[in-house]
Every structure is written in structure tokens, then in C-alpha cells.
Design an enzyme around this catalytic site. Sequence first.
Site, PDB file in Angstrom:
ATOM      1  N   LYS A 116      40.217  54.054  45.602  1.00 44.64           N
ATOM      2  CA  LYS A 116      41.157  55.226  45.532  1.00 44.64           C
ATOM      3  C   LYS A 116      41.776  55.827  46.055  1.00 44.64           C
ATOM      4  CE  LYS A 116      40.194  56.006  40.788  1.00 44.64           C
ATOM      5  NZ  LYS A 116      39.263  56.177  39.903  1.00 44.64           N
TER       6      LYS A 116
ATOM      7  N   LYS B 106      40.193  46.672  37.747  1.00 45.76           N
ATOM      8  CA  LYS B 106      39.337  47.518  36.417  1.00 45.76           C
ATOM      9  C   LYS B 106      40.373  47.669  35.343  1.00 45.76           C
ATOM     10  CE  LYS B 106      37.249  51.643  36.810  1.00 45.76           C
ATOM     11  NZ  LYS B 106      37.719  51.749  35.410  1.00 45.76           N
TER      12      LYS B 106
ATOM     13  N   LYS C  44      41.909  54.393  33.670  1.00 43.15           N
ATOM     14  CA  LYS C  44      42.942  55.412  32.788  1.00 43.15           C
ATOM     15  C   LYS C  44      43.778  56.800  33.367  1.00 43.15           C
ATOM     16  CE  LYS C  44      39.322  58.862  32.337  1.00 43.15           C
ATOM     17  NZ  LYS C  44      38.721  59.616  33.232  1.00 43.15           N
TER      18      LYS C  44
HETATM   19  P1  ATP Z   1      40.043  57.075  36.530  1.00 42.82           P
HETATM   20  O1  ATP Z   1      40.668  55.292  36.630  1.00 42.82           O
HETATM   21  O2  ATP Z   1      39.989  58.191  36.483  1.00 42.82           O
HETATM   22  O3  ATP Z   1      38.418  56.672  37.810  1.00 42.82           O
HETATM   23  P2  ATP Z   1      38.347  55.536  34.237  1.00 42.82           P
HETATM   24  O4  ATP Z   1      38.882  54.909  33.292  1.00 42.82           O
HETATM   25  O5  ATP Z   1      37.483  54.810  35.219  1.00 42.82           O
HETATM   26  O6  ATP Z   1      39.259  56.788  34.768  1.00 42.82           O
HETATM   27  P3  ATP Z   1      36.061  57.444  33.993  1.00 42.82           P
HETATM   28  O7  ATP Z   1      36.136  58.859  34.121  1.00 42.82           O
HETATM   29  O8  ATP Z   1      35.767  57.378  35.664  1.00 42.82           O
HETATM   30  O9  ATP Z   1      37.380  56.497  33.540  1.00 42.82           O
HETATM   31  O10 ATP Z   1      34.283  56.769  33.752  1.00 42.82           O
HETATM   32  C1  ATP Z   1      34.160  56.871  32.630  1.00 42.82           C
HETATM   33  C2  ATP Z   1      33.248  56.369  31.852  1.00 42.82           C
HETATM   34  O11 ATP Z   1      33.523  55.011  31.726  1.00 42.82           O
HETATM   35  C3  ATP Z   1      32.460  55.350  33.072  1.00 42.82           C
HETATM   36  O12 ATP Z   1      31.002  55.443  32.581  1.00 42.82           O
HETATM   37  C4  ATP Z   1      32.363  54.499  33.490  1.00 42.82           C
HETATM   38  O13 ATP Z   1      31.952  53.714  33.874  1.00 42.82           O
HETATM   39  C5  ATP Z   1      33.463  54.064  32.006  1.00 42.82           C
HETATM   40  N1  ATP Z   1      34.733  52.716  32.539  1.00 42.82           N
HETATM   41  C6  ATP Z   1      35.933  53.441  33.089  1.00 42.82           C
HETATM   42  N2  ATP Z   1      36.391  52.486  32.891  1.00 42.82           N
HETATM   43  C7  ATP Z   1      35.524  50.822  32.262  1.00 42.82           C
HETATM   44  C8  ATP Z   1      36.001  49.627  32.448  1.00 42.82           C
HETATM   45  N3  ATP Z   1      37.103  48.622  32.907  1.00 42.82           N
HETATM   46  N4  ATP Z   1      35.230  49.296  31.495  1.00 42.82           N
HETATM   47  C9  ATP Z   1      33.929  49.621  31.399  1.00 42.82           C
HETATM   48  N5  ATP Z   1      34.090  50.542  31.554  1.00 42.82           N
HETATM   49  C10 ATP Z   1      34.292  51.723  31.840  1.00 42.82           C
HETATM   50 MG    MG Z   2      37.202  56.023  37.121  1.00 42.49          MG
END
Ligand code: ATP
Ligand code: MG
Length: 345
Positions: free
Chosen positions: A119, A209, A212
Amino acid sequence: MSKPVILTGLRANNDLTIGNYFGAILPMIEMAERRAGEFQINMFVPDLHSFTTPIDHDRLLEQILQAGRMFVAAGLPLDHDDINLYRQSYVPAHSELTWILDCFTGVGEMGRMIEYKDKSAKLGDDRVSVGLFKYPILMAADILLYGAIYVPVGEDQRQHLEYARDISERMNTHFGELFTVPLPLEKQTEFFGKGQALRIMDLADPSKKMSKSDESGKGVIFLADNPDEAAKKIMSATTDDKASVNYNPIEQPGISNLLQILALLRGHPIDDVEAAYKGQSSYGDFKRMVADEVAGFLTAFQVKLADVDDNAVISAFERSEKIANEQANATLLKVQQAVGLRPRD
Ligand code: ATP
Ligand code: MG
């Protein structure tokens, strides 16, 4: 805190994605539906985590409420004594414990975190906050305050979960039994009945990955996406030129990701789904089917989302925050006593 605690939170910095849904929300909901009497289920909105990377602060309050609505739309019951739904910033002990843990954590330890490296590389030096650097410490506090053993997270959170285990063991070694140590990722996935921790990939670039906070969002299916637009994202997913459907995340990451998504949507094991489509040569037909399933899932989810009563979510927040404060403050006091900030009784 007599029952074992299962806990998860999802950063409210943008709409949630299907990665968040299948990686973290659904395992929690399945537990809440099937085994709520045996466990305490803590689902929370980690609102303090929301601005470790830059966000539009005018939208934050709405996003926090939206995260609560999404948990309910996904099936979280609000009328069960063992199920809590709270906002992190309404429980100040999270911030206080974080400070204490900060002082027992090495700078090098945080600097090694892959998510931080990824990041911060994207943001550029002057936009990288100290919050982004040390957010795993806040995440450890989120877990340790409630003695949570089970924390359903996606594969991307492996290192952060390991840190939560390390810091709790380190504090226990220094000060005696202060914290319950959460289980490692493999044991978590076993508990949640999954073969392995989940990692849904970005549709446009399946080497990364699905996230969001992705800047373009082209390869991301958000739970609030218009179903037709989401179907288009699936149709334009990056695949390969092998013209043969196979589950092989190394050599065919795009197609394997679509198989994974299909398996999750249907609730079937990946092997069964692969067996049904193995060798299919028309990626167009295969994508059309996945696209239709995604659109159907989103349509159904959004009907439930529209039905969620905001007042019910807000009262659940308020009721749970009372309980969360009591539990978190009890743990914090033990830590404050251990480090010499409060008299020991
Ligand atoms: P950001 O980009 O803001 O980090 P994110 O999509 O990675 O967003 P987080 O808030 O960091 O979301 O993570 C929330 C939960 O969702 C965590 O338990 C994380 O492991 C899970 N998660 C996030 N992205 C994935 C993915 N692509 N596949 C499976 N689990 C995910
Ligand atoms: Mg994340």
C-alpha cells in the site's frame, strides 16, 4: 467473557466486495446462524481503521452505517444475546490498548508487513501515514481485548494475525497470563470448515488480490454494484489463451479465480465445480454463466440490503457497545495493572 469469542471486522473505507463477503462475513454469519449459543460472536465496524489510507471523510458516517446494514443483509441476527455488532471508535479501550502494545512492538516488525509495503508503494512517501504503518497493532488490540480465539480473515491477513499471536505471547511472557492467544490461520480455516484461507483475485489483474480500495475498481465486484455492471466486469475478466477451463491458480489465475467465485456462489467445493466445467473451451460461455450467477447473487443481496431497518442497526450498535465497553475495559485494566499504570488488587 465465558464463551469462546469469534470476532471479525471490515474496514469501512469503501463499499464491501465479494472478497470481503466470502473471506470474512460469510464464515461469521454461518457461525452466527448455526452455533451462536456456544460462542460469543463479535462483528464490528473498525471505523478507526478507515482512514489509514486517504478517504472522503464526508462519506465516513454513512459508510459505517452501510457496513452494519451489509452484515445484517448477509444474515447477521440482531436479536441474539451472544451476537454483538459495534463500532470500534465507540469503545475507547481499542485506542488505549494500541498505545500500550505500540511500546512493545518493534519498528522492524511493522516494516516487514507485506500489506504495508504494497500500500505504501502505491501511495508514495508523503501520503503514507503512521496509521497505515502501525494498523496491525490496532487490529491486534481489536482481537485481544475480547480474548477472541477465532478470527475469520482472508489469506491477506495472515501476517497481521501472526503478529497478534506474537504480541499476545510476548506480553504473556513479560507479564503473566494477560491475553488469550488467537489461533493461527490454518487452525482458523479448519474451524470455519474451509480447506484453505480465501484469496479472491482482481478480475482485471488476477495477479493481485481483489480489494475494496482499488483505485479503478474495474476488477472488483462490490456488493452494491449494479448487477448488470458487475456481469460486465466478469465478461471482461482477464483470462489466458489456453482455451481450456482448469483450476490452476499459477498458470491460469484468471479462469481459476472465476471457478473459485462460482464455487463460492453455489456453496459447492471447488473440485466439484472444476469437474463440471473442466476442459470447456469457450471462455465466453463460461464467463456468461459466472456473470449470470454473480448478477443473481447481487440482485438477491441488494433486495435484502434495501430491507434493512437503519434503526435496528443503530440500536444494535448502541446495545452492543455497552457490552463491548465492559469487556474491553476489563481486559484493559488487567494490562494497565500489569504495566504499572494502575494499582494491582
Ligand atoms: P482495503 O483495500 O481497504 O484493504 P480489503 O478489500 O482488503 O480493503 P479489508 O478491510 O482489508 O478489505 O479486509 C476485510 C476482510 O476481508 C479481511 O478479513 C480480509 O482478509 C478479507 N478480504 C479482503 N479481501 C479479500 C479477498 N480478495 N479474498 C478473500 N478475503 C478478503
Ligand atoms: Mg485489506
